[in-house]
Design a protein around this motif. Sequence first.
Motif, PDB file in Angstrom:
ATOM      1  N   GLY A 226      11.042  -4.570   9.068  1.00 42.29           N
ATOM      2  CA  GLY A 226      10.124  -4.988   8.017  1.00 42.29           C
ATOM      3  C   GLY A 226       8.812  -4.230   7.954  1.00 42.29           C
ATOM      4  N   THR A 227       8.707  -3.116   8.674  1.00 41.03           N
ATOM      5  CA  THR A 227       7.437  -2.373   8.658  1.00 41.03           C
ATOM      6  C   THR A 227       7.116  -1.833   7.259  1.00 41.03           C
ATOM      7  N   GLY A 228       8.126  -1.323   6.569  1.00 41.91           N
ATOM      8  CA  GLY A 228       7.884  -0.784   5.232  1.00 41.91           C
ATOM      9  C   GLY A 228       7.454  -1.853   4.249  1.00 41.91           C
ATOM     10  N   CYS A 229       8.127  -3.002   4.301  1.00 41.74           N
ATOM     11  CA  CYS A 229       7.752  -4.136   3.444  1.00 41.74           C
ATOM     12  C   CYS A 229       6.322  -4.571   3.735  1.00 41.74           C
ATOM     13  N   THR A 230       5.995  -4.631   5.011  1.00 38.70           N
ATOM     14  CA  THR A 230       4.683  -5.097   5.437  1.00 38.70           C
ATOM     15  C   THR A 230       3.575  -4.160   4.982  1.00 38.70           C
ATOM     16  N   LEU A 231       3.775  -2.853   5.163  1.00 31.73           N
ATOM     17  CA  LEU A 231       2.757  -1.882   4.774  1.00 31.73           C
ATOM     18  C   LEU A 231       2.496  -1.913   3.276  1.00 31.73           C
ATOM     19  N   SER A 232       3.551  -1.901   2.476  1.00 32.55           N
ATOM     20  CA  SER A 232       3.374  -1.876   1.019  1.00 32.55           C
ATOM     21  C   SER A 232       2.758  -3.167   0.510  1.00 32.55           C
ATOM     22  N   SER A 233       3.118  -4.301   1.113  1.00 30.57           N
ATOM     23  CA  SER A 233       2.542  -5.580   0.691  1.00 30.57           C
ATOM     24  C   SER A 233       1.064  -5.659   1.049  1.00 30.57           C
ATOM     25  N   ALA A 234       0.717  -5.192   2.246  1.00 28.35           N
ATOM     26  CA  ALA A 234      -0.690  -5.180   2.643  1.00 28.35           C
ATOM     27  C   ALA A 234      -1.492  -4.265   1.721  1.00 28.35           C
ATOM     28  N   MET A 235      -0.912  -3.147   1.346  1.00 27.39           N
ATOM     29  CA  MET A 235      -1.611  -2.219   0.450  1.00 27.39           C
ATOM     30  C   MET A 235      -1.846  -2.872  -0.913  1.00 27.39           C
ATOM     31  N   ALA A 236      -0.840  -3.575  -1.433  1.00 28.22           N
ATOM     32  CA  ALA A 236      -1.008  -4.288  -2.703  1.00 28.22           C
ATOM     33  C   ALA A 236      -2.098  -5.345  -2.587  1.00 28.22           C
ATOM     34  N   SER A 237      -2.142  -6.012  -1.436  1.00 27.09           N
ATOM     35  CA  SER A 237      -3.149  -7.048  -1.201  1.00 27.09           C
ATOM     36  C   SER A 237      -4.555  -6.463  -1.221  1.00 27.09           C
ATOM     37  N   TYR A 238      -4.758  -5.350  -0.540  1.00 25.39           N
ATOM     38  CA  TYR A 238      -6.081  -4.744  -0.493  1.00 25.39           C
ATOM     39  C   TYR A 238      -6.473  -4.145  -1.848  1.00 25.39           C
ATOM     40  N   LEU A 239      -5.518  -3.610  -2.593  1.00 24.19           N
ATOM     41  CA  LEU A 239      -5.815  -3.134  -3.943  1.00 24.19           C
ATOM     42  C   LEU A 239      -6.262  -4.302  -4.829  1.00 24.19           C
ATOM     43  N   ALA A 240      -5.592  -5.431  -4.687  1.00 28.01           N
ATOM     44  CA  ALA A 240      -5.949  -6.609  -5.480  1.00 28.01           C
ATOM     45  C   ALA A 240      -7.356  -7.085  -5.163  1.00 28.01           C
ATOM     46  N   GLN A 241      -7.814  -6.843  -3.930  1.00 24.62           N
ATOM     47  CA  GLN A 241      -9.155  -7.255  -3.509  1.00 24.62           C
ATOM     48  C   GLN A 241     -10.235  -6.256  -3.912  1.00 24.62           C
TER      49      GLN A 241
END
Length: 285
Positions: A226-241
Amino acid sequence: MSHLCQAIPSANTLSPKVPIVLTIAGSDSGGGAGIQADIKAISATGSYACCVITAITAQNTLGVQSIFPIPLPEIEAQLDSVFSDLNIVAVKIGMLASSEIIKLVARKLKQYQPKHIVLDPVMVATSGDLLVQPGAITSLIEHLLPIASVITPNIPEALTLIGENPGHFNGDIEALSHTLKTLPTQAILLKGGHLQPQDASIDWLISKAQVDAFSSERINTHNTHGTGCTLSSAMASYLAQGSSLVDAAQQAKNYLTEAIRSADALNIGQGHGPVDHFYSLHRSA
């Protein structure tokens, strides 16, 4: 430009209005990847997660036993439901098993126009199991790459996207980066975890104008499900912020590094275990 790991921003530094991030992906019954990993990563990095499930997988740390794509009308109904009610700032896209699902998702995202789209071109699980139909790759390039803010392939996925055999890669990142710039998308976060052996784990953010490198310690663990899922989701989260693309990539890299560092403490399953999405809670406990 090289970026060193920095402290993860606390959720307390966010504005009172928590941004909403939508993940569109498959469900992992083992809880380590897919929708489950996405929701954990988005939540742990300070955003609110909602989801659209595109497939149900029977999956654990040892592999993928079966895949059941969700019927198209149900995927469309989920998309209309969340977009008609929630102020979705960023979207993370993961597993889309067929060309038909890809075309539907692209059509609905063009309709609703979220500010940020992070596309993780999931093709193969950590176990090596194929997660998409062969014809889906062409549809991905044609329909989703042009509307993505950034795509986050690992090296084998990047080579597949440009029509090259991953088994023939000679390790020339500069040449690969040059070729990736021809893809019809705004930016590519190339994940270098497949480069072995190295003391550092390096990712590259590739845009038409420049290439930024992000380096962190390479952690010796088999628990990378799940590293790829985790990295892309975290990136989306920080972009949203409100983070810039470069800053979001750095923040997501930092978060994933710490989640991997704590992965062995979870001791989940008999194969490739998950990363520790809530490492900060576990460490404080």
